[in-house]
Design an enzyme around this catalytic site. Structure first.
Site, PDB file in Angstrom:
ATOM      1  N   ASN A   1      -0.083   4.243  -0.327  1.00 17.93           N
ATOM      2  CA  ASN A   1      -0.970   5.777  -0.254  1.00 17.93           C
ATOM      3  C   ASN A   1      -1.689   5.630   1.272  1.00 17.93           C
ATOM      4  O   ASN A   1      -2.283   6.921   1.385  1.00 17.93           O
ATOM      5  CB  ASN A   1      -1.867   5.410  -0.902  1.00 17.93           C
ATOM      6  CG  ASN A   1      -2.954   5.069  -1.585  1.00 17.93           C
ATOM      7  OD1 ASN A   1      -3.094   4.294  -0.806  1.00 17.93           O
ATOM      8  ND2 ASN A   1      -3.721   5.638  -1.841  1.00 17.93           N
TER       9      ASN A   1
ATOM     10  N   GLU B   1      -6.465 -19.765 -18.475  1.00 19.50           N
ATOM     11  CA  GLU B   1      -6.766 -20.852 -17.201  1.00 19.50           C
ATOM     12  C   GLU B   1      -7.730 -21.651 -18.087  1.00 19.50           C
ATOM     13  O   GLU B   1      -8.891 -20.976 -17.758  1.00 19.50           O
ATOM     14  CB  GLU B   1      -7.652 -19.584 -15.740  1.00 19.50           C
ATOM     15  CG  GLU B   1      -7.922 -20.522 -14.694  1.00 19.50           C
ATOM     16  CD  GLU B   1      -8.868 -20.081 -13.742  1.00 19.50           C
ATOM     17  OE1 GLU B   1      -9.277 -20.110 -12.883  1.00 19.50           O
ATOM     18  OE2 GLU B   1     -10.433 -18.819 -15.032  1.00 19.50           O
TER      19      GLU B   1
ATOM     20  N   ASP C   1      -4.366   3.945   2.269  1.00 19.92           N
ATOM     21  CA  ASP C   1      -5.607   3.560   2.240  1.00 19.92           C
ATOM     22  C   ASP C   1      -5.904   2.161   3.564  1.00 19.92           C
ATOM     23  O   ASP C   1      -7.021   1.914   3.397  1.00 19.92           O
ATOM     24  CB  ASP C   1      -5.799   4.523   1.624  1.00 19.92           C
ATOM     25  CG  ASP C   1      -5.710   3.193   0.174  1.00 19.92           C
ATOM     26  OD1 ASP C   1      -5.216   2.024   0.344  1.00 19.92           O
ATOM     27  OD2 ASP C   1      -6.440   3.355  -1.069  1.00 19.92           O
TER      28      ASP C   1
ATOM     29  N   ASP D   1      -9.177 -15.317 -18.145  1.00 19.57           N
ATOM     30  CA  ASP D   1      -9.988 -16.337 -17.221  1.00 19.57           C
ATOM     31  C   ASP D   1     -10.589 -17.054 -17.929  1.00 19.57           C
ATOM     32  O   ASP D   1     -11.648 -16.801 -19.073  1.00 19.57           O
ATOM     33  CB  ASP D   1     -10.506 -15.222 -16.593  1.00 19.57           C
ATOM     34  CG  ASP D   1     -11.009 -15.540 -15.102  1.00 19.57           C
ATOM     35  OD1 ASP D   1     -10.807 -16.122 -14.142  1.00 19.57           O
ATOM     36  OD2 ASP D   1     -12.175 -15.137 -15.015  1.00 19.57           O
TER      37      ASP D   1
ATOM     38  N   HIS E   1      -4.501 -17.545  -6.591  1.00 20.82           N
ATOM     39  CA  HIS E   1      -5.457 -17.075  -5.693  1.00 20.82           C
ATOM     40  C   HIS E   1      -7.022 -17.589  -5.258  1.00 20.82           C
ATOM     41  O   HIS E   1      -7.524 -17.163  -4.507  1.00 20.82           O
ATOM     42  CB  HIS E   1      -5.759 -15.624  -6.359  1.00 20.82           C
ATOM     43  CG  HIS E   1      -6.379 -15.308  -7.819  1.00 20.82           C
ATOM     44  ND1 HIS E   1      -5.784 -16.341  -8.753  1.00 20.82           N
ATOM     45  CD2 HIS E   1      -7.352 -15.550  -8.043  1.00 20.82           C
ATOM     46  CE1 HIS E   1      -6.840 -16.292  -9.450  1.00 20.82           C
ATOM     47  NE2 HIS E   1      -7.688 -15.671  -9.238  1.00 20.82           N
ATOM     48  N   ASP E   2      -6.953 -18.323  -5.943  1.00 20.14           N
ATOM     49  CA  ASP E   2      -8.280 -19.582  -6.066  1.00 20.14           C
ATOM     50  C   ASP E   2      -8.390 -20.371  -4.517  1.00 20.14           C
ATOM     51  O   ASP E   2      -8.736 -21.349  -4.028  1.00 20.14           O
ATOM     52  CB  ASP E   2      -9.337 -20.255  -7.027  1.00 20.14           C
ATOM     53  CG  ASP E   2      -8.679 -18.598  -7.993  1.00 20.14           C
ATOM     54  OD1 ASP E   2      -9.507 -18.066  -7.320  1.00 20.14           O
ATOM     55  OD2 ASP E   2      -9.426 -19.502  -9.289  1.00 20.14           O
TER      56      ASP E   2
ATOM     57  N   ASP F   1      -1.528  -1.154  -4.131  1.00 21.71           N
ATOM     58  CA  ASP F   1      -1.765  -0.608  -5.218  1.00 21.71           C
ATOM     59  C   ASP F   1      -0.746  -0.676  -6.267  1.00 21.71           C
ATOM     60  O   ASP F   1       0.498  -1.066  -6.235  1.00 21.71           O
ATOM     61  CB  ASP F   1      -2.516   0.732  -4.818  1.00 21.71           C
ATOM     62  CG  ASP F   1      -1.184   1.322  -4.083  1.00 21.71           C
ATOM     63  OD1 ASP F   1       0.322   1.124  -4.227  1.00 21.71           O
ATOM     64  OD2 ASP F   1      -1.627   2.743  -2.993  1.00 21.71           O
TER      65      ASP F   1
ATOM     66  N   ASP G   1      -4.044  -9.884 -15.991  1.00 23.58           N
ATOM     67  CA  ASP G   1      -5.518 -10.857 -15.763  1.00 23.58           C
ATOM     68  C   ASP G   1      -6.693 -10.197 -16.836  1.00 23.58           C
ATOM     69  O   ASP G   1      -6.708  -8.850 -16.967  1.00 23.58           O
ATOM     70  CB  ASP G   1      -6.162 -11.089 -14.350  1.00 23.58           C
ATOM     71  CG  ASP G   1      -6.375 -12.545 -14.143  1.00 23.58           C
ATOM     72  OD1 ASP G   1      -7.230 -12.980 -15.156  1.00 23.58           O
ATOM     73  OD2 ASP G   1      -6.090 -12.721 -12.699  1.00 23.58           O
TER      74      ASP G   1
ATOM     75  N   ASP H   1       0.882  -1.335   0.126  1.00 24.49           N
ATOM     76  CA  ASP H   1      -0.083   0.252   0.340  1.00 24.49           C
ATOM     77  C   ASP H   1       0.727   1.333  -0.049  1.00 24.49           C
ATOM     78  O   ASP H   1       1.695   1.729   1.278  1.00 24.49           O
ATOM     79  CB  ASP H   1      -1.135   0.033   1.425  1.00 24.49           C
ATOM     80  CG  ASP H   1      -1.966   1.011   1.365  1.00 24.49           C
ATOM     81  OD1 ASP H   1      -1.412   1.804   0.414  1.00 24.49           O
ATOM     82  OD2 ASP H   1      -1.997   1.889   2.369  1.00 24.49           O
TER      83      ASP H   1
HETATM   84  C1  GLC Z   1     -11.308 -17.565 -12.332  1.00 21.02           C
HETATM   85  C2  GLC Z   1     -10.462 -16.495 -10.814  1.00 21.02           C
HETATM   86  C3  GLC Z   1     -11.490 -16.786  -9.850  1.00 21.02           C
HETATM   87  C4  GLC Z   1     -12.731 -16.352 -10.267  1.00 21.02           C
HETATM   88  C5  GLC Z   1     -13.564 -17.039 -11.653  1.00 21.02           C
HETATM   89  C6  GLC Z   1     -14.543 -16.191 -12.085  1.00 21.02           C
HETATM   90  O1  GLC Z   1     -11.659 -18.433 -11.639  1.00 21.02           O
HETATM   91  O2  GLC Z   1      -9.186 -16.998 -11.220  1.00 21.02           O
HETATM   92  O3  GLC Z   1     -10.803 -16.544  -9.291  1.00 21.02           O
HETATM   93  O4  GLC Z   1     -13.537 -15.799  -9.362  1.00 21.02           O
HETATM   94  O5  GLC Z   1     -12.784 -16.981 -12.276  1.00 21.02           O
HETATM   95  O6  GLC Z   1     -14.396 -14.571 -13.036  1.00 21.02           O
END
Ligand code: GLC
Length: 544
Positions: A37, A283, A39, A218, A343-344, A43, A117, A35
């Protein structure tokens, strides 16, 4: 690997032939990196501030040379950026186009590529395209999304959302249903409409013009749906069509892996290729593993994630099967990718937790990830062993419970792990930064961070590790893995003992380049080698 002398308009930034084959990717979740700034939200300027940590050109930095940024676009954040309300702008929480341009140019100056992404399957329900589409059946943008009448008050098909429940929501204003592969706030675009294809190509061009090096796409397998909106069959019903085993389970046959998705990808590829060496990595969760190769045909995606490794438990046999699968794709000419966390899913160090060997297992996983043949993707924080955080119910933000792997990067033992200023409240709670943080590990030659640095720099400097062929080595017991990396006239051998006890391996004579155990002293190896419990080694076998 051929390196052309060509430079871009940005100056001395070299262009590599298929640069992604030489890349070590680092995935950043922008809200959680740094971060700038105060908040409480990470960022783009925060990422720019920390680029030297990622690669300052010396082995005192991590050494990665490509970044994947999770979505950075304006969004109502129902799915934390994966519900985009404007494809051609920056989420004000993260910065603006100037801070984006700064990040790109500063990254490129350090030889770091940046991919974005790209979320083409669906928009936010607040995107102006959807607001218009929803406004009336007569609106010219009505068919930008997938609308259909119900069947006797029920949804038009039996398709299910990946997040649970029907993939259709009824809209009382126009008396029809719209389709969504994920949340109701994420309506799917209709790629049978040529204007949508054109608009999405323009989005790609917008970012390519600004200098991005490619895209992580995605939800690729969901991009195209059956034109006739047929119900998904059960496995038994499908058994007549394919040779799949019969069962009562419903198969995503008509809303997944449709043949037209490949035309769409070819269109994306043409746009991207017109800008030179830019990458498309997908993905792709195919309905059947064998379908993945179709997405990697020469005029479609350059790379696709291989989630088999991420889904494997900590064991030689599971990892071995995932590696054979990835290498099998490679046999047809595609380039493998390797990833352990994103991140999933819960962070791998927490998935591999064991009473006595959690950290050792993370060290082993790092050695495997960074010595395999193919492009590795590191998820921010894994290099210091950040754990999955148990986020209390009152702080949970993600509807699918994925907050625990998205918490702020732990830079130091200072308040909030140095992620933001002491007076701010981080958007998600921090993990245990007093125990696990960058600044302490950077000073400690035995730390996980130091091991990641050594592995990455070894890979960056050794052509056999970057591009050499993979060949399994059989001289290891069943709970170990061994493989050669051979190329550029060099031969390396990697041996990984996943057992909780020492194991003896056969070993061609060689020199130790690296062990996951900092205490190993033996440097020259002869016919046999005893690997410690959870120990991995990289040996230099000399010229091939
Ligand atoms: C992909 C992303 C996930 C998101 C999903 C819908 O699987 O990795 O984080 O929730 O698509 O966009």
């Amino acid at each position: 690997m051929a390196m052309s002398a060509q430079t871009t308009s940005r100056g001395s930034y070299p262009r590599f032939h298929r640069w992604w084959r030489n890349a070590v990717f680092y995935q950043i979740y922008p809200r959680s990196f740094r971060d700038s700034n105060g908040d409480g939200v990470g960022d783009l300027d925060g990422i720019t501030m920390m680029l030297d940590y990622l690669n300052d050109g010396t082995s005192n930095s991590l050494g990665i040379n490509a970044i994947w940024l999770c979505p950075i676009y304006p969004s109502p954040h129902k799915d934390w950026g994966y519900d985009v309300s404007n494809y051609c702008a920056i989420d004000p929480d993260l910065g603006d186009l100037e801070s984006f341009d700064r990040l790109i140019s500063q990254a490129h100056q350090r030889g770091i590529r940046v991919i974005l992404d790209f979320v083409p399957n669906h928009t936010s329900d607040q995107h102006p395209w959807f607001l218009r589409s929803r406004s009336s059946k007569e609106d010219p943008q009505r068919n930008w999304y997938i609308w259909a009448p119900g069947k006797g008050g029920e949804p038009p098909t039996n398709w299910m959302s990946a997040f649970g429940g029907p993939a259709w929501t009824y809209d009382s204003q126009t008396g029809e249903w719209y389709m969504h592969s994920y949340l109701a706030e994420q309506p799917d675009l209709n790629y049978r409409c040529a204007e949508v294809v054109g608009a999405i190509h323009d989005v790609l061009r917008f970012w390519l013009e600004r200098g991005v090096d490619g895209f992580r796409i995605d939800a690729v397998a969901r991009l195209s749906k059956d034109a006739e909106l047929r119900d998904n069959p059960t496995q038994s019903a499908l058994a007549g069509i394919t040779r799949a085993e019969g069962s009562g389970v419903r198969v995503n046959f008509y809303c997944h892996d449709r043949p037209e998705v490949h035309d769409l990808l070819r269109g994306f590829r043409r746009v991207v290729d017109s800008y030179g060496e830019r990458l498309l990595v997908g993905e792709v969760w195919p309905r059947e593993p064998s379908l993945l190769a179709d997405y990697l045909r020469p005029d479609e995606l350059h790379l696709a994630f291989n989630f088999r490794l991420l889904k494997s438990p900590y064991s030689a046999s599971a990892f071995g099967a995932a590696i054979r699968y990835g290498e099998g794709l490679g046999a047809a000419g595609e380039w493998p990718t390797w990833t352990l966390s994103n991140h999933d899913f819960p962070r791998h160090i927490s998935r591999y937790q064991s009473a006595e060997a959690t950290e050792e297992r993370a060290r082993m996983a790092a050695m495997m990830l960074l010595t395999l043949h193919g492009t590795p993707f590191i998820y921010y924080g894994e290099e210091i062993g950040m754990r999955e955080v148990d986020v209390s119910p009152s702080r949970r933000l993600d509807p699918m419970g994925r907050d625990g792997c998205r918490t702020p990067m732990q830079w130091s033992a200072a308040m909030h792990g140095g992620f933001t200023v002491p007076g701010a409240e981080p958007w998600l709670p921090c993990g245990d930064y007093t125990q696990i943080n960058v600044s302490e590990q950077a000073r400690d030659q035995r730390s996980l961070l130091s091991l990641y640095r050594r592995l990455i720099w070894l890979r960056q400097r050794d052509p056999a590790l970057r591009e050499g062929a993979y060949r399994a080595f059989d001289g290891v017991p069943r709970d170990c893995l061994g493989f050669y990396r051979e190329g550029a006239g060099r031969r390396l051998l990697v041996m990984l003992n996943f057992a909780n006890a020492a194991r003896e391996t056969e070993s061609p004579a060689g020199t130790l380049l690296l062990s996951t155990k900092p205490e190993r002293v033996q440097q020259t190896l002869e016919a046999r080698l005893t690997l410690d419990a959870n120990e991995g080694v990289v040996l230099d076998l000399g010229n091939a």
